[in-house]
Design an enzyme around this catalytic site. Structure first.
Site, PDB file in Angstrom:
ATOM      1  N   HIS A   1       0.874  -1.189   0.000  1.00  0.00           N
ATOM      2  CA  HIS A   1       0.000   0.000   0.000  1.00  0.00           C
ATOM      3  C   HIS A   1       0.903   1.229   0.000  1.00  0.00           C
ATOM      4  O   HIS A   1       1.460   1.597   1.026  1.00  0.00           O
ATOM      5  CB  HIS A   1      -0.895  -0.003   1.234  1.00  0.00           C
ATOM      6  CG  HIS A   1      -1.873   1.138   1.276  1.00  0.00           C
ATOM      7  ND1 HIS A   1      -2.976   1.132   2.093  1.00  0.00           N
ATOM      8  CD2 HIS A   1      -1.934   2.321   0.607  1.00  0.00           C
ATOM      9  CE1 HIS A   1      -3.665   2.242   1.936  1.00  0.00           C
ATOM     10  NE2 HIS A   1      -3.029   2.995   1.034  1.00  0.00           N
TER      11      HIS A   1
ATOM     12  N   HIS B   1       1.628   5.359  -1.684  1.00  0.00           N
ATOM     13  CA  HIS B   1       1.301   6.553  -2.465  1.00  0.00           C
ATOM     14  C   HIS B   1       2.599   7.152  -3.012  1.00  0.00           C
ATOM     15  O   HIS B   1       3.506   7.483  -2.238  1.00  0.00           O
ATOM     16  CB  HIS B   1       0.599   7.595  -1.592  1.00  0.00           C
ATOM     17  CG  HIS B   1      -0.722   7.148  -1.068  1.00  0.00           C
ATOM     18  ND1 HIS B   1      -1.902   7.359  -1.739  1.00  0.00           N
ATOM     19  CD2 HIS B   1      -1.054   6.475   0.066  1.00  0.00           C
ATOM     20  CE1 HIS B   1      -2.905   6.850  -1.049  1.00  0.00           C
ATOM     21  NE2 HIS B   1      -2.412   6.297   0.064  1.00  0.00           N
TER      22      HIS B   1
ATOM     23  N   ARG C   1       2.237   9.635  -5.615  1.00  0.00           N
ATOM     24  CA  ARG C   1       1.834  10.883  -6.248  1.00  0.00           C
ATOM     25  C   ARG C   1       2.265  10.889  -7.724  1.00  0.00           C
ATOM     26  O   ARG C   1       2.325   9.847  -8.356  1.00  0.00           O
ATOM     27  CB  ARG C   1       2.358  12.100  -5.490  1.00  0.00           C
ATOM     28  CG  ARG C   1       2.152  12.058  -3.982  1.00  0.00           C
ATOM     29  CD  ARG C   1       0.729  11.905  -3.559  1.00  0.00           C
ATOM     30  NE  ARG C   1       0.577  12.052  -2.111  1.00  0.00           N
ATOM     31  CZ  ARG C   1      -0.442  11.593  -1.422  1.00  0.00           C
ATOM     32  NH1 ARG C   1      -1.404  10.917  -2.036  1.00  0.00           N
ATOM     33  NH2 ARG C   1      -0.521  11.773  -0.110  1.00  0.00           N
TER      34      ARG C   1
ATOM     35  N   ASN D   1      -5.186   7.277  -6.377  1.00  0.00           N
ATOM     36  CA  ASN D   1      -5.929   8.513  -6.095  1.00  0.00           C
ATOM     37  C   ASN D   1      -5.139   9.757  -6.488  1.00  0.00           C
ATOM     38  O   ASN D   1      -4.833  10.631  -5.682  1.00  0.00           O
ATOM     39  CB  ASN D   1      -6.354   8.583  -4.620  1.00  0.00           C
ATOM     40  CG  ASN D   1      -5.188   8.506  -3.652  1.00  0.00           C
ATOM     41  OD1 ASN D   1      -4.157   7.897  -3.944  1.00  0.00           O
ATOM     42  ND2 ASN D   1      -5.353   9.100  -2.487  1.00  0.00           N
TER      43      ASN D   1
ATOM     44  N   LYS E   1      -9.238  -0.415  -6.124  1.00  0.00           N
ATOM     45  CA  LYS E   1      -9.300   0.244  -4.813  1.00  0.00           C
ATOM     46  C   LYS E   1     -10.643   0.932  -4.607  1.00  0.00           C
ATOM     47  O   LYS E   1     -11.077   1.740  -5.423  1.00  0.00           O
ATOM     48  CB  LYS E   1      -8.173   1.281  -4.709  1.00  0.00           C
ATOM     49  CG  LYS E   1      -8.158   2.078  -3.394  1.00  0.00           C
ATOM     50  CD  LYS E   1      -7.884   1.188  -2.192  1.00  0.00           C
ATOM     51  CE  LYS E   1      -7.872   1.986  -0.884  1.00  0.00           C
ATOM     52  NZ  LYS E   1      -6.587   2.627  -0.619  1.00  0.00           N
TER      53      LYS E   1
ATOM     54  N   HIS F   1     -10.463   1.104   1.531  1.00  0.00           N
ATOM     55  CA  HIS F   1     -10.235   2.062   2.606  1.00  0.00           C
ATOM     56  C   HIS F   1     -11.437   1.912   3.529  1.00  0.00           C
ATOM     57  O   HIS F   1     -12.536   2.380   3.214  1.00  0.00           O
ATOM     58  CB  HIS F   1     -10.139   3.489   2.049  1.00  0.00           C
ATOM     59  CG  HIS F   1      -9.889   4.528   3.106  1.00  0.00           C
ATOM     60  ND1 HIS F   1      -8.712   5.233   3.190  1.00  0.00           N
ATOM     61  CD2 HIS F   1     -10.662   4.966   4.138  1.00  0.00           C
ATOM     62  CE1 HIS F   1      -8.770   6.072   4.211  1.00  0.00           C
ATOM     63  NE2 HIS F   1      -9.950   5.920   4.808  1.00  0.00           N
TER      64      HIS F   1
ATOM     65  N   HIS G   1      -4.660  -0.681   5.710  1.00  0.00           N
ATOM     66  CA  HIS G   1      -4.317   0.110   6.901  1.00  0.00           C
ATOM     67  C   HIS G   1      -5.301  -0.107   8.052  1.00  0.00           C
ATOM     68  O   HIS G   1      -5.966   0.812   8.523  1.00  0.00           O
ATOM     69  CB  HIS G   1      -4.154   1.589   6.585  1.00  0.00           C
ATOM     70  CG  HIS G   1      -5.207   2.216   5.715  1.00  0.00           C
ATOM     71  ND1 HIS G   1      -6.555   2.003   5.869  1.00  0.00           N
ATOM     72  CD2 HIS G   1      -5.094   3.071   4.672  1.00  0.00           C
ATOM     73  CE1 HIS G   1      -7.229   2.697   4.973  1.00  0.00           C
ATOM     74  NE2 HIS G   1      -6.356   3.346   4.223  1.00  0.00           N
TER      75      HIS G   1
ATOM     76  N   LEU H   1      -5.096   9.376   7.810  1.00  0.00           N
ATOM     77  CA  LEU H   1      -6.413   8.741   7.734  1.00  0.00           C
ATOM     78  C   LEU H   1      -6.241   7.334   7.195  1.00  0.00           C
ATOM     79  O   LEU H   1      -5.600   7.164   6.143  1.00  0.00           O
ATOM     80  CB  LEU H   1      -7.371   9.551   6.847  1.00  0.00           C
ATOM     81  CG  LEU H   1      -7.876  10.859   7.440  1.00  0.00           C
ATOM     82  CD1 LEU H   1      -8.673  11.647   6.405  1.00  0.00           C
ATOM     83  CD2 LEU H   1      -8.737  10.602   8.683  1.00  0.00           C
TER      84      LEU H   1
ATOM     85  N   ASP I   1       1.277   2.625   3.542  1.00  0.00           N
ATOM     86  CA  ASP I   1       0.434   3.806   3.319  1.00  0.00           C
ATOM     87  C   ASP I   1       1.280   5.072   3.398  1.00  0.00           C
ATOM     88  O   ASP I   1       0.789   6.135   3.792  1.00  0.00           O
ATOM     89  CB  ASP I   1      -0.727   3.856   4.320  1.00  0.00           C
ATOM     90  CG  ASP I   1      -1.798   4.877   3.935  1.00  0.00           C
ATOM     91  OD1 ASP I   1      -1.871   5.248   2.742  1.00  0.00           O
ATOM     92  OD2 ASP I   1      -2.549   5.314   4.824  1.00  0.00           O
TER      93      ASP I   1
ATOM     94  N   ALA J   1      -3.957  14.778   5.365  1.00  0.00           N
ATOM     95  CA  ALA J   1      -3.714  13.523   6.074  1.00  0.00           C
ATOM     96  C   ALA J   1      -2.673  12.709   5.330  1.00  0.00           C
ATOM     97  O   ALA J   1      -2.778  12.505   4.123  1.00  0.00           O
ATOM     98  CB  ALA J   1      -5.008  12.730   6.186  1.00  0.00           C
TER      99      ALA J   1
END
Length: 346
Positions: A13, A15, A17, A41, A99, A136, A174, A219, A247, A263
């Protein structure tokens, strides 16, 4: 114990960007981790197989030369997602999971699912073709306290969905509560959970005691101490249903340190050192390889990495930067609030 050899770990998991931020952070993952499930995302989100192909190519281009790293792509589930496109992505080997973001649950989730019924055609197709759903796991209705969102999600969304589609493989990402740990532990099959580095280390006091500390805000938000202890017990148990998903989520400092801070906690750079510390505290260093390197690949039907890494414990603390510089700006690195003595030996 002063040294430990394990298979090279994966991050289930992550991110990364895009653009300048991607270029600034991807190397912190590719140094230590062989593979990572990449969150979709972005703005705009990765919703089609074509989007995933283009994003994967940008990640590979930004990965430092000489690093062996495979991004595992996911699609952002919407109420308009095309089941045929999802099946095409799975068949191509490109799409590893889809997701589910409840709309409004976290960063860039406004395009997520509001009515699960409208996503059922995609979920039914995923169950049929064996494509995992990453969730999530929080409700977003305003009357539910933020610290109760995970437990309510399990009761009102996840359990009914699994009852309706028991063949659907679900990764509860998470996990932050004892409720989540217990729910996964009691499941008869087709359910697993990732646990982050920071949720093994901080509880909600880290965010709120002595003044608001935005760099510990994430989060799902960190919970009470009893939940943190339940997560540590699960992570260090060797139970194949629990594995690492950091995460790790970079935000530039001005977006964290403001009236409405974002977050996310950036942990990619020091995760393995933090984990070795935690597992040593729990007298479970022999379980670290399962959590970081074995359980995740087994769940996703992939081979464990053949390459080995060494973790070495030194007498002096390891020095990690307090911040990293990216083309988008400065990103603060997670501070576990204790000295780290373990490091990956390269």
């Amino acid at each position: 114990m002063k040294s430990l050899k394990i298979r090279r770990p994966d991050d289930w998991h992550l991110h990364l960007r895009d653009g300048a931020m991607l270029e600034g952070v991807v190397g912190d993952t590719s140094r230590d981790f062989a593979r990572a499930i990449i969150m979709p995302n972005l703005v705009p989100p990765v919703v089609t197989t074509a989007d995933a192909i283009a994003y994967r190519d940008r990640i590979l281009k930004a990965t430092p030369s000489g690093d062996s790293f495979t991004p595992l792509m996911t699609l952002y589930l919407t109420e308009q997602t095309d089941p045929d496109d999802v099946e095409k992505g799975k068949a191509s080997g490109l799409v590893t999971a889809v997701k589910l973001y409840p709309a409004g649950a976290t960063t860039n989730s406004h395009g997520g699912v509001r009515d699960i019924e409208k996503a059922m055609p995609v979920l039914e197709r995923m169950a049929k073709i064996g494509l995992p759903l990453c969730v999530h796991g929080e409700v977003t209705t305003p009357e539910i306290d933020i610290f109760d969102r995970e437990a309510v999600f399990i009761e009102t969304v996840l359990d009914p969905l699994r009852g309706r589609l028991p063949e659907l493989k679900v990764t509860m990402e998470h996990v932050t509560t004892a409720d989540g740990v217990d729910y996964i532990s009691s499941a008869s099959g087709n359910l697993a959970g990732t646990i982050t580095t920071h949720h093994l280390i901080i509880n909600r006091n880290a965010i709120l005691v002595g003044g608001i500390k935005p760099h510990y805000y994430c989060l799902p938000v960190a919970k009470r101490e009893n939940h943190r202890l339940a997560l540590r017990k699960a992570a260090t148990s060797g139970d194949a249903r629990f594995f690492l998903g950091t995460d790790s989520a970079p935000h530039v400092d001005p977006l964290k340190e403001c009236a409405c801070g974002c977050a996310g906690i950036y942990t990619s750079i020091n995760t393995m050192s933090c984990l070795a510390h935690v597992f040593e505290q729990e007298s479970a260093l022999d379980k670290l390889e399962a959590f970081a390197s074995l359980n995740g690949p087994a769940w996703y039907g992939l081979p464990a990495n053949e390459e080995m890494i060494s973790l070495v414990k030194g007498d002096e603390p390891v020095s990690f930067p307090a911040r990293i510089e990216t083309g988008d700006g400065t990103v603060t690195v997670f501070d576990p609030m204790f000295p780290l003595h373990w490091q990956v030996q390269r």
